[in-house]
Design an enzyme around this catalytic site. Structure first.
Site, PDB file in Angstrom:
ATOM      1  CD  GLU A  47      68.414  70.747  79.513  1.00 59.90           C
ATOM      2  OE1 GLU A  47      69.241  70.741  78.584  1.00 59.90           O
ATOM      3  OE2 GLU A  47      67.804  71.771  79.879  1.00 59.90           O
ATOM      4  CG  ASN A  69      73.813  74.613  77.460  1.00 55.95           C
ATOM      5  OD1 ASN A  69      74.031  74.061  76.378  1.00 55.95           O
ATOM      6  ND2 ASN A  69      73.255  73.977  78.489  1.00 55.95           N
ATOM      7  CD1 TRP A  70      74.264  78.793  72.275  1.00 59.64           C
ATOM      8  CD2 TRP A  70      74.968  78.109  70.256  1.00 59.64           C
ATOM      9  NE1 TRP A  70      74.954  79.832  71.698  1.00 59.64           N
ATOM     10  CE2 TRP A  70      75.401  79.430  70.453  1.00 59.64           C
ATOM     11  CE3 TRP A  70      75.298  77.469  69.073  1.00 59.64           C
ATOM     12  CZ2 TRP A  70      76.130  80.132  69.500  1.00 59.64           C
ATOM     13  CZ3 TRP A  70      76.035  78.161  68.117  1.00 59.64           C
ATOM     14  CH2 TRP A  70      76.434  79.475  68.334  1.00 59.64           C
ATOM     15  CE  LYS A  71      69.635  74.384  78.129  1.00 56.01           C
ATOM     16  NZ  LYS A  71      68.555  74.349  79.099  1.00 56.01           N
ATOM     17  CG  HIS A  93      72.715  71.000  81.559  1.00 57.07           C
ATOM     18  ND1 HIS A  93      71.374  70.704  81.552  1.00 57.07           N
ATOM     19  CD2 HIS A  93      72.806  72.346  81.489  1.00 57.07           C
ATOM     20  CE1 HIS A  93      70.694  71.830  81.460  1.00 57.07           C
ATOM     21  NE2 HIS A  93      71.537  72.849  81.421  1.00 57.07           N
ATOM     22  CD  GLU A 117      72.600  75.564  84.427  1.00 55.91           C
ATOM     23  OE1 GLU A 117      72.535  76.586  83.721  1.00 55.91           O
ATOM     24  OE2 GLU A 117      72.484  74.415  83.964  1.00 55.91           O
ATOM     25  N   GLY A 150      64.609  76.774  81.894  1.00 61.81           N
ATOM     26  CA  GLY A 150      63.635  76.743  80.810  1.00 61.81           C
ATOM     27  C   GLY A 150      62.211  77.014  81.248  1.00 61.81           C
ATOM     28  CB  SER A 159      64.678  81.632  83.784  1.00 68.21           C
ATOM     29  OG  SER A 159      63.965  80.438  83.492  1.00 68.21           O
TER      30      SER A 159
HETATM   31  P1  13P Z   1      67.464  78.575  80.391  1.00 70.32           P
HETATM   32  O1  13P Z   1      68.295  79.818  80.408  1.00 70.32           O
HETATM   33  O2  13P Z   1      66.773  78.341  79.084  1.00 70.32           O
HETATM   34  O3  13P Z   1      66.552  78.512  81.577  1.00 70.32           O
HETATM   35  O4  13P Z   1      68.479  77.326  80.533  1.00 70.32           O
HETATM   36  C1  13P Z   1      69.442  77.359  81.526  1.00 70.32           C
HETATM   37  C2  13P Z   1      70.402  76.267  81.290  1.00 70.32           C
HETATM   38  O5  13P Z   1      70.064  75.104  81.346  1.00 70.32           O
HETATM   39  C3  13P Z   1      71.787  76.625  80.944  1.00 70.32           C
HETATM   40  O6  13P Z   1      72.612  75.510  80.990  1.00 70.32           O
END
Ligand code: 13P
Length: 255
Positions: free
Chosen positions: A97, A9-11, A95, A167, A173, A213
């Site tokens: 976020e 997931n590149w966000k 997600h 998640e 993160g 993570s």
């Molecule tokens: P990280 O791997 O940066 O913790 O993010 C996880 C995530 O939100 C994947 O969708």
């Protein structure tokens, strides 16, 4: 019984040029990893370029979100049909976020899942508890609520196409991943609920992946848990080598 899945997931990272550079490097690196499904999820503007560049490879493209209407006066939104047309085969939905920063709820997640299926996109549905909820021992109740409401109306036949991503919000993160035991407990619970609500056959075919993570160093222990079918990787997926290492280490661990 389930093909393991490693998704990046590149966000909100990478321009089209950066996307092209990344997928051109990734394609030959992962070409021999045949027993794990590999997915990248770029931002909307880069989906088409990524899909074109990855055509005929073993890497699929996912979008990070969609809107549930097919078309219309919905400024700023993108439909499932548009994403499919751009070359996406999957779409991340709900997600954390999106839930915390953009007001998404289990009800909007539910509508988006329906729209994904209507557009022939496989939904990757994110669920997970906050730190507060974990500390109050509410984790399993939160997961139950998110699955029940989010997947309301999903059929057993559709569940097989759907991916659930567990998640834990406190692990995203933060560099602090769930321990393999914590992930294993949550995934076993999710599988049990899926069996209860959708039947054993569909539940045993639905992939449940872990996110939060994930790094090359911790992926093996996470996927060693019987109900962890892969990972949704954020930060580490932005680096070609780290993402390749995660996919390769996972493939070895699943063998
Ligand atoms: P990280 O791997 O940066 O913790 O993010 C996880 C995530 O939100 C994947 O969708």
């Amino acid at each position: 019984m389930r093909t393991p899945l490693i998704a990046g997931n590149w966000k909100m990272f990478k321009t089209i040029a950066e996307t092209m550079k990344h997928v051109k490097a990734l394609r030959p690196l992962v070409k021999d990893i045949t027993d794990v499904e590999i997915v990248v999820a770029p931002a909307f503007p880069s989906i088409h370029a990524a899909a074109e560049s990855l055509r005929g490879s073993n890497v699929l493209v996912a979008a990070q979100d969609l809107y549930w209407e097919r078309e219309g006066a919905f400024t700023g939104e993108v439909s499932g049909a548009m994403l499919k047309d751009a070359g996406a085969d999957l779409v991340i939905i709900g997600h954390s976020e999106r839930r915390t920063l953009f007001g998404e709820t289990d009800a909007t997640v539910n509508r988006k899942i329906g729209a994904a299926f209507a557009a022939d996109l496989a939904p990757i549905v994110c669920i997970g508890e906050t730190l507060d909820q974990r500390e109050r021992s509410e984790t399993l109740d939160v997961l139950d609520r998110q699955i029940r409401a989010g997947l309301d109306g999903v059929t057993s036949g559709q569940l097989v196409q759907l991916v659930l991503a567990y998640e834990p919000v406190w692990a995203i993160g933060t560099g602090r991943n769930a321990t393999p035991d914590q992930a294993g407990e949550a995934h076993a619970h999710i599988r049990q609920r899926l069996r209860q609500w959708f039947g054993a056959e569909a539940a045993d075919l639905c992939r449940v992946i872990y996110g939060g993570s994930v790094k090359p160093e911790n992926i093996r222990d996470l996927v060693a848990q019987p109900d962890v079918d892969g990972a949704l990787v954020g930060g580490a997926s932005l680096d070609v080598k780290a993402f390749f290492d995660i996919a390769r280490n996972a493939a070895e661990a699943f063998r």
